[in-house]
Design an enzyme around this catalytic site. Structure first.
Site, mmCIF file in Angstrom:
data_model
loop_
_atom_site.group_PDB
_atom_site.id
_atom_site.type_symbol
_atom_site.label_atom_id
_atom_site.label_comp_id
_atom_site.label_asym_id
_atom_site.label_seq_id
_atom_site.Cartn_x
_atom_site.Cartn_y
_atom_site.Cartn_z
ATOM 1 N N CYS B 168 42.744 40.509 40.588
ATOM 2 C CA CYS B 168 43.553 41.603 40.039
ATOM 3 C C CYS B 168 43.069 42.972 40.510
ATOM 4 C CB CYS B 168 43.551 41.542 38.519
ATOM 5 S SG CYS B 168 43.744 39.885 37.878
ATOM 6 N N HIS B 308 43.887 49.634 33.210
ATOM 7 C CA HIS B 308 44.185 48.255 33.601
ATOM 8 C C HIS B 308 45.060 47.657 32.506
ATOM 9 C CE1 HIS B 308 43.771 44.540 35.726
ATOM 10 N NE2 HIS B 308 43.155 43.934 34.726
ATOM 11 N N GLU B 319 37.797 47.827 28.142
ATOM 12 C CA GLU B 319 38.179 48.996 28.941
ATOM 13 C C GLU B 319 38.018 50.274 28.118
ATOM 14 O OE1 GLU B 319 42.092 48.943 30.695
ATOM 15 O OE2 GLU B 319 41.570 50.588 32.042
ATOM 16 N N LYS B 340 51.423 47.997 32.591
ATOM 17 C CA LYS B 340 51.697 46.568 32.375
ATOM 18 C C LYS B 340 52.500 46.312 31.101
ATOM 19 C CE LYS B 340 47.634 44.950 34.918
ATOM 20 N NZ LYS B 340 46.925 46.229 35.141
ATOM 21 N N HIS B 345 51.765 41.651 34.045
ATOM 22 C CA HIS B 345 50.605 41.719 34.931
ATOM 23 C C HIS B 345 50.991 41.166 36.305
ATOM 24 C CE1 HIS B 345 46.694 41.774 36.523
ATOM 25 N NE2 HIS B 345 45.997 41.490 35.433
ATOM 26 N N PHE B 404 39.824 39.218 37.578
ATOM 27 C CA PHE B 404 39.289 38.003 36.988
ATOM 28 C C PHE B 404 38.011 37.616 37.735
ATOM 29 C CE2 PHE B 404 39.763 33.535 35.635
ATOM 30 C CZ PHE B 404 40.015 33.777 34.308
#
Lengths: 324, 421
Positions: B168, B308, B319, B340, B345, B404
């Site tokens: 990602c 993110h 985050e 997102k 995503h 990830f």
């Protein structure tokens, strides 16, 4: 421009676990090629597996190993060997966040056993894919950890987790060209000061049945069909430790050689480097790192060597390695 | 160091094909998430996603006959976004011959349909080996560099073609790498971005096993709720985005329209766990600080953050913790928004799409909202621009992407004319 030095090599290869051992066995004329268990199904009849590889020997009782595909295990072992060779203690020699990690990985080469439940439980009676069965049955029969094994970045992430490396990073895929990009990116990061030190390399397993299927389909075995010899799919991993030469001298490290990207990409002229792929096999995404590791070893005795990387589906690239 | 300008943007996303449509929908707070239609997902635990609607595969294949054999949707999405960005930059076709192309992608699509015909065989391996060798017209796995290869084959890209697969974080890293090469003078012009689609049976199935997806199939548009106290998971999306990067000097000389300057890039690793982000956000902090160091900006000079913001309980909390650590008290003054919440995503493509949105945020002067944010989470207590877009007069935007496995990337863009301080 700051000179970049190679101070450690970690190798997982069919003919040995160190550059010296691999070079010696290649010089003796040994070959890692073995007949494949796939019979006459493919144009290529041989491969170069690493017999007896067991990552648990390096990482005993580590539960992460069950999440890891074979290529990730090889990358982790190569990273450990490289750091040990360079005598780097993460967090002491350099802060963890200043050690970069740049790697190349190949197409996901899962053993058939890993995907067998999906195939068997998602097949329709006419041989097609039954999405109802896939959703209701097959998904329940596979292990959730399968996802960890097919994500292309996981080998490099596992190496970072095992060694505590937290610096700048990138993962490239899937051919030898991308292995050269990983090494070039690491040189750039160290030279620019973005990282004080970096591991650069690659890993790949091209000995699985599904890897053979893909390579055959993509035309990697054409030479075998035409002239009865060609590239020998192999498996392996290699990692180089790079740091600024001045930093290496400051910490009294053994400098194996200096490294820089080289404009001359003509094929290798050193007889041993020419023989690498025919005797050791071609481990695609890891091939550039393996070639560079062996060239680094040779440069220590010959003064200089060029690792010339000419792989399948790849733009050629080269690295000049000179004895310090 | 050479200053870097963004002079072209292309977006193919669940909220629209083309940057204008995508931007208009993002600013209006329209979700692109709905029931899956690309395949019959009725037996799957997850049946919603952010699909790119009305995507004309045939049209792009007519322009790229060499892509006709692919069954990998992300390649076609990528080609369309790349071509939009290139056209937007207004360069001549020969300019691209010496350019660099950097493409972020997720993982190769494996076509299970090629293997299921052998399911009944007594020896599965033997049957696959014998049977699949004859199917060379459509490879069982599509190599990850296919998009870059097709673009290089068409336009040249003699400065090199890089395929980044850092999950990602791949899109952000691809743009970051192109930025670094232009900044150092290694390249003069670059097309950089990412493409991904995991909206296929194996992709959706694999992610559902990881238990990171929202199972709220009954209300798709509300399912992705970054930073909301009731968030349950993310929603898979698909898409592609590319930007054109060139030296600011070159862009000015040719009179190009400049969306923004790119000022900084930093990457880092969590080195924590394969399955979860570091809950302290330490890796995110390292990436943000590194990007600010490159940009020569202090935390108080960052005016907006494109998070993110996946909508998973763990990511959003980590985050937020990371932003607080990196920015201190200033964290509470910075608008933080999550694209997102509307696109889902887009995996590898998300960082590139969010970078494109960051450039548009600066050019237009509007921060898109975080949709579906209703219930405050005590662990997520920043200003997340809930539900409604906001006028923006700031000068810098930082965009976060976390992959990830623990790969992180942060990009910083500045309003044109700001430059490093």
């Amino acid at each position: 421009m700051a000179e970049v030095a190679v101070t450690g090599i970690g190798l997982v290869a069919p003919l040995g676990a160190t550059a010296a051992e691999v070079v010696e066995r290649i010089e003796r004329g040994e070959s890692a090629a073995r007949p494949t268990p796939f019979g006459a199904a493919f144009d290529c009849p041989v491969f170069a597996p690493i017999e007896g590889f067991d990552a648990a020997g390096c990482f005993p009782n580590n539960k992460n190993l069950r999440l890891m595909n074979r290529d990730a295990q090889m990358a982790a072992v190569a990273a450990r060997r490289a750091l040990d060779d360079a005598k780097i203690v993460v967090g002491q020699t350099y802060p963890a966040e200043e050690i970069g990690l740049y790697g190349a990985t190949g197409l996901s080469g899962l053993p058939v056993d890993e995907v067998r439940p999906l195939i068997q439980h998602a097949a329709a009676s006419d041989g097609g894919l039954d999405l109802q069965a896939f959703g209701r049955v097959a998904l329940r029969r596979i292990r959730p950890v399968l996802s960890f094994k097919i994500l292309a970045n996981m080998p490099i992430c596992f190496a970072s987790i095992f060694e505590g490396l937290r610096g700048p990073n990138a993962v490239y895929s899937p051919w030898e060209e991308h292995g050269t990009q990983a090494i070039a990116a690491a040189i750039r990061a160290v030279r620019s000061g973005e990282a004080r030190c970096a591991l650069a390399g690659g890993c790949d397993v091209k000995t699985h049945l599904l890897s053979f299927v893909t390579l055959q389909q993509l035309g990697a075995f054409e030479d075998w069909k035409r002239v009865g010899r060609g590239r020998i799919p192999a498996e392996g991993a290699a990692m180089l430790v790079l740091e600024r030469r001045a930093d290496a001298i400051r910490r009294s490290a053994t400098i194996l050689c200096t490294i820089e990207k080289c404009a001359d990409v003509s094929p290798a002229t050193h007889p041993l480097l020419c023989a690498v792929k025919s005797q050791l096999g071609d481990c695609f995404a890891a091939a550039a790192a393996v070639q560079t590791a062996l060239a680094c070893h040779l440069a220590r005795t010959t003064g200089r060597a060029i690792a010339s990387c000419h792989g399948f589906n790849s733009q050629p690239a080269a690295f000049l390695l000179e004895a310090a | 160091m050479i200053r870097v300008a963004i002079t072209g943007v292309g977006i193919v996303s669940p909220v629209g094909i083309g940057r204008r449509e995508a931007w208009a929908n993002l600013v209006a707070g329209r979700s692109g998430i709905g029931p899956l239609t690309l395949f019959d997902a009725s037996a799957f635990p997850i049946r919603i996603g952010g699909e790119v609607k009305d995507f004309a595969c045939d049209e792009i294949i007519a322009r790229y006959p060499e892509a006709a054999a692919t069954r990998d949707r992300k390649i076609l999405l990528g080609l369309v976004a790349a071509e939009e960005a290139m056209a937007d930059a207004g360069l001549l076709s020969e300019d691209w011959k010496d350019a660099l192309v950097c493409v972020g992608v997720g993982l190769e699509t494996i076509c299970l349909e090629d293997l299921t015909p052998f399911a009944g065989a007594a020896n599965l391996s033997e049957a696959i080996a014998d049977g699949t060798r004859k199917r060379s017209e459509q490879p069982f796995q599509t190599p990850l560099d296919q998009t870059a290869r097709l673009l290089a084959g068409r336009y040249g890209f003699g400065c090199g073609s890089i395929t980044n697969c850092s999950a990602c974080a791949a899109g952000a890293q691809a743009i970051g790498e192109a930025f670094g090469m232009i900044r150092s003078g290694e390249a003069g012009l670059a097309l950089a971005g990412a493409t991904d689609s995991m909206l296929n049976p194996l992709g959706l199935g694999g992610f559902s096993l990881l238990r990171v997806l929202s199972e709220e199939n009954h209300r798709p548009q509300e399912a992705c709720r970054p930073f909301d106290a009731t968030r349950e998971g993310t929603v898979l999306g698909e898409g592609a985005a590319f930007v054109v990067l060139e030296s600011l000097e070159r862009a000015r000389e040719r009179g190009a329209a400049i969306y923004a300057e790119m000022l900084g890039y930093g990457s880092s690793l969590d080195a924590f766990a394969a399955t979860d982000p570091d809950p302290t956000g330490r890796g995110a902090v390292d990436a943000m600080r590194r990007a600010m160091r490159v940009a020569r900006l202090a935390p108080e000079q960052i005016d907006c953050i494109s998070a993110h913001g996946t909508g998973t309980p763990k990511n959003d909390a980590a985050e937020t913790a990371g932003i607080k650590e990196a920015f201190g008290r200033r964290a509470y003054e910075i608008p933080v928004h999550a694209v997102k919440s509307m696109t889902g995503h887009m995996i590898a493509a998300s960082g590139a799409a969010e970078a494109a949105v960051a450039a548009l945020t600066l050019a237009v002067g509007t921060v898109p909202p975080t949709l579906n944010l209703q219930a405050r989470d005590p662990d997520c207590d920043l200003d997340y621009v809930p539900r409604v877009a906001r006028p923006f007069g700031g000068r810098t935007v930082l965009s976060n992407s976390f992959g990830f496995g623990g790969q992180n990337a942060a990009l910083i863009f500045g309003k044109h004319g700001v430059g490093p301080r």
